[in-house]
Scaffold this active site. Structure first.
Site, short mmCIF file in Angstrom:
data_model
loop_
_atom_site.label_atom_id
_atom_site.label_comp_id
_atom_site.label_asym_id
_atom_site.label_seq_id
_atom_site.Cartn_x
_atom_site.Cartn_y
_atom_site.Cartn_z
N ARG A 136 -17.07 1.33 0.01
CA ARG A 136 -16.29 2.33 -0.70
C ARG A 136 -16.24 2.91 -1.75
O ARG A 136 -15.93 3.55 -2.96
CB ARG A 136 -14.96 1.29 -1.58
CG ARG A 136 -15.00 0.36 -0.11
CD ARG A 136 -13.67 -0.60 -0.66
NE ARG A 136 -12.31 -0.11 -0.37
CZ ARG A 136 -10.79 -0.57 -0.82
NH1 ARG A 136 -10.65 -1.50 -1.38
NH2 ARG A 136 -9.96 0.02 -0.51
N CYS A 164 -17.07 -3.07 -3.77
CA CYS A 164 -16.22 -4.01 -3.51
C CYS A 164 -16.43 -4.86 -2.15
O CYS A 164 -17.60 -4.67 -1.70
CB CYS A 164 -14.60 -3.78 -3.68
SG CYS A 164 -14.05 -3.73 -1.81
N ASN A 196 1.03 -1.07 0.31
CA ASN A 196 0.35 0.07 0.14
C ASN A 196 0.74 1.04 0.30
O ASN A 196 0.37 3.01 -0.37
CB ASN A 196 -1.15 0.25 1.56
CG ASN A 196 -1.93 -0.90 1.26
OD1 ASN A 196 -2.41 -1.29 0.48
ND2 ASN A 196 -3.18 -1.54 1.70
N ARG A 203 -9.04 -1.18 -6.41
CA ARG A 203 -9.62 0.12 -6.67
C ARG A 203 -8.30 0.98 -6.42
O ARG A 203 -8.94 2.21 -6.02
CB ARG A 203 -9.97 0.09 -5.34
CG ARG A 203 -11.72 -0.32 -5.56
CD ARG A 203 -12.24 -0.29 -3.57
NE ARG A 203 -12.22 1.36 -3.76
CZ ARG A 203 -13.21 2.58 -3.64
NH1 ARG A 203 -14.33 1.92 -4.58
NH2 ARG A 203 -12.82 3.93 -3.01
N ARG A 235 -2.36 -11.45 -4.25
CA ARG A 235 -2.76 -9.81 -4.02
C ARG A 235 -2.22 -8.95 -3.43
O ARG A 235 -1.58 -7.82 -3.33
CB ARG A 235 -3.87 -9.45 -4.64
CG ARG A 235 -5.08 -9.61 -5.49
CD ARG A 235 -6.51 -8.81 -5.65
NE ARG A 235 -6.19 -7.56 -4.94
CZ ARG A 235 -7.46 -6.84 -4.31
NH1 ARG A 235 -7.95 -7.38 -4.08
NH2 ARG A 235 -6.92 -5.31 -3.89
N ILE A 239 -13.94 1.41 10.36
CA ILE A 239 -13.59 1.04 8.58
C ILE A 239 -14.77 1.22 8.05
O ILE A 239 -15.26 2.31 7.52
CB ILE A 239 -12.36 1.18 8.44
CG1 ILE A 239 -11.20 2.21 9.74
CG2 ILE A 239 -11.77 1.70 7.56
CD1 ILE A 239 -10.94 3.25 10.45
C1 EPZ Z 1 -6.50 2.38 1.83
O1 EPZ Z 1 -7.95 2.29 0.93
C2 EPZ Z 1 -5.71 0.73 1.79
N1 EPZ Z 1 -5.66 0.14 0.76
C3 EPZ Z 1 -6.57 -0.61 2.46
O2 EPZ Z 1 -5.75 -1.71 2.08
C4 EPZ Z 1 -7.09 -0.47 3.65
O3 EPZ Z 1 -8.06 -1.15 4.81
C5 EPZ Z 1 -7.55 1.04 3.81
O4 EPZ Z 1 -6.95 2.40 3.24
C6 EPZ Z 1 -8.25 1.62 5.13
O5 EPZ Z 1 -7.00 0.99 5.70
C7 EPZ Z 1 -4.53 1.22 -0.16
O6 EPZ Z 1 -4.12 1.50 0.62
C8 EPZ Z 1 -3.95 0.80 -1.66
P1 EPZ Z 1 -9.33 5.15 3.10
P2 EPZ Z 1 -8.94 3.77 0.68
O7 EPZ Z 1 -10.28 6.09 1.54
O8 EPZ Z 1 -7.88 4.52 1.07
C9 EPZ Z 1 -14.89 5.83 3.30
C10 EPZ Z 1 -5.91 -4.02 1.96
O9 EPZ Z 1 -6.78 -4.82 2.48
N2 EPZ Z 1 -13.95 7.00 1.95
O10 EPZ Z 1 -8.76 5.24 3.75
O11 EPZ Z 1 -9.15 3.10 -0.64
C11 EPZ Z 1 -14.08 4.57 3.19
O12 EPZ Z 1 -14.68 3.62 2.24
C12 EPZ Z 1 -6.84 -2.59 1.13
O13 EPZ Z 1 -4.43 -3.76 1.22
C13 EPZ Z 1 -15.66 7.64 1.37
O14 EPZ Z 1 -16.47 7.23 2.17
O15 EPZ Z 1 -9.48 3.73 2.30
C14 EPZ Z 1 -13.96 4.22 4.46
O16 EPZ Z 1 -14.74 3.53 5.26
C15 EPZ Z 1 -8.00 -2.99 0.90
N3 EPZ Z 1 -15.02 7.99 0.97
C16 EPZ Z 1 -13.24 4.79 4.86
O17 EPZ Z 1 -13.16 6.17 3.99
C17 EPZ Z 1 -14.11 8.52 -0.31
O18 EPZ Z 1 -13.88 9.01 -0.80
C18 EPZ Z 1 -11.17 5.04 5.37
O19 EPZ Z 1 -11.57 4.73 3.29
C19 EPZ Z 1 -12.82 6.92 0.45
C20 EPZ Z 1 -13.51 6.55 1.61
#
Ligand code: EPZ
Length: 421
Positions: free
Chosen positions: A121, A116, A23, A92, A399, A329
């Site tokens: 997400r 997903c 990540n 994603r 992955r 989260i």
């Molecule tokens: C990153 O995803 C990671 N992926 C995820 O890891 C990880 O679970 C996640 O951060 C949380 O730590 C990568 O870094 C590639 P977020 P990201 O935006 O950035 C909500 C793994 O297993 N949200 O921090 O996409 C979202 O739905 C993966 O390696 C919105 O509502 O996650 C979540 O509830 C899976 N609107 C929270 O925020 C948005 O526009 C945090 O998600 C964006 C996010």
């Protein structure tokens, strides 16, 4: 598709080398698009998601050379700015090319990633941040079509319903590096992967202050150059092997792992009775004969990572007493529960709270999960279960976990890959 077969009941011992953080690599590879010059990224794990990002970079016209764990990206003269559905839909994290494309090419077309298996997400925080930077955005034919020709620095609150966003912070920070003016990102994510990206951008010549805090300040510059960077170790892979040691009452040293990135995991596992020590260039984890139940709530960094929720649940299934695991989260990230229950676990889901009643033993079974961390958790359960566990569809494991069966075998597990029917 392959499956992983595990014959449980073996104590893990020895040393495992932790790979580079997936990540951190993904946004860093996307950030190479901010310059025309060559960048060299080191300590890259060999994973399916990395291969997808390289396909995306090549699709834009960047030259990519891979030599073991070192990847050289030379984007010089790239002109394309469309990330198509067939690439984005498999990962994603492809969304993090949006910021670099807008900053460098002043336009971008990126397929809308959609939902997903771990929940809806959305990407509204990404779009809110880019709009605040004065990018013009519309969604057409399933694509985000963006015009960045009038972008300028701004003061942005980048929060959503579940707090900060890792990749939205990455996207806005990258976009802000090359636009006029100063951008202040409030409620920025401060995960180690965001800090590593910022460190790479600074090496490229970006002016970024206070990364690692919840307020990041970026002063736009005219041009970025190539850089040479070695990515941080994968804290989630490390956390997964910590639990592999704990669940088998083992004694495993994680070479290259950084305990300072795993404070909340260390805190909770120590509370459960596991012995965790920092050693030169790594972490030593020794399981206990008897574990105590723990309550865990996932939170943004430095809180307990959602990407470790499924794995800690595996551990609690075989821990005497009742543990409560709360997901803050991704409230729907519980697809592993039904599979763990098929192995004899006793878990009830109430809203976003999993109530885990520890059982004496798990029994091996055919299981399947459609999410990376859930699959890892089933492998952990398989390590301690009686008899044989077949984890189907390990596409997901590939992955995010480099050479998982090789690493586990070296530690003494009986695990192998087979072709699935
Ligand atoms: C990153 O995803 C990671 N992926 C995820 O890891 C990880 O679970 C996640 O951060 C949380 O730590 C990568 O870094 C590639 P977020 P990201 O935006 O950035 C909500 C793994 O297993 N949200 O921090 O996409 C979202 O739905 C993966 O390696 C919105 O509502 O996650 C979540 O509830 C899976 N609107 C929270 O925020 C948005 O526009 C945090 O998600 C964006 C996010």
């Amino acid at each position: 598709m392959d499956k992983l077969v595990i014959e449980g009941g073996r104590r893990l011992e020895g040393t495992v080398t932790i790979s580079g953080a997936k990540n951190a690599c993904l946004p860093i590879l996307a950030a190479t698009l901010l310059s025309d010059e060559k960048s060299v990224i080191r300590n890259i794990p060999s994973l399916r998601d990395i291969a997808t990002m390289l396909k995306i970079l090549k699709n834009f016209g960047a030259r990519v050379v891979q030599d073991g764990d070192v990847i050289t990206v030379e984007p010089k003269g790239y002109t394309k700015y469309t990330a198509p559905y067939d690439l984005v839909s498999t990962m994603r994290a492809s969304i993090c090319v949006l910021g670099p494309l807008l900053a460098k090419q002043k336009k971008a077309e990126v397929s809308f990633p959609g939902g997903c298996i771990i929940g809806p997400r959305p990407i509204d925080i990404h779009l809110k941040g880019l709009s605040a930077l004065n990018a013009k955005l519309k969604v057409e034919r399933g694509y985000i079509i963006a015009d960045g020709s009038k972008m300028r620095g701004s003061h942005i609150y980048l929060g959503g319903h579940f707090g900060s966003s890792v990749l939205a912070t990455a996207n806005i920070m990258m976009a802000a590096t090359l636009i006029k003016g100063v951008t202040t990102i409030e409620n920025a994510a401060c995960e180690p992967e965001v800090m590593d990206l910022a460190a790479f951008l600074v090496k490229m010549g970006a002016k970024i202050k206070d990364y690692g805090s919840h307020r990041i300040i970026v002063e736009g510059v005219k041009k970025l150059h190539g850089a040479d960077h070695s990515v941080i170790p994968d804290r989630i892979e490390a956390g997964t092997y910590m639990i592999a040691s704990a669940i088998t009452k083992g004694d495993v040293t994680l070479k290259n792992a950084k305990l300072e990135h795993l404070i909340a995991v260390e805190d909770k596992l120590s509370e459960a009775g596991i012995d965790i020590k920092k050693v030169p260039n790594g972490i030593r984890v020794r399981g206990a004969r008897r574990l105590k139940p723990i309550d865990v709530t996932t939170l943004p960094y430095p809180g307990f990572p959602t990407d470790m929720q499924a794995q800690v649940m595996s551990l609690m299934t075989v821990t005497d007493g009742i543990s409560v695991i709360t997901e803050k989260i991704y409230p729907e990230r519980f697809i592993h529960i039904s599979e763990m229950n098929r192995m004899g676990a006793n878990i009830i889901l109430e809203g976003a709270n999993a109530i885990v009643k520890g059982v004496k033993a798990l029994s091996g079974a055919p299981v399947m999960a459609s999410d990376l961390r859930a699959s890892a958790a089933l492998v952990l359960a398989g390590l301690v279960a009686k008899d044989r566990t077949d984890v189907h569809r390990i596409y997901h494991l590939d992955r995010g976990y480099e050479k998982i069966e090789e690493k586990l075998t070296k530690l003494g597990a009986k695990v192998w890959r087979e072709k699935d029917k």
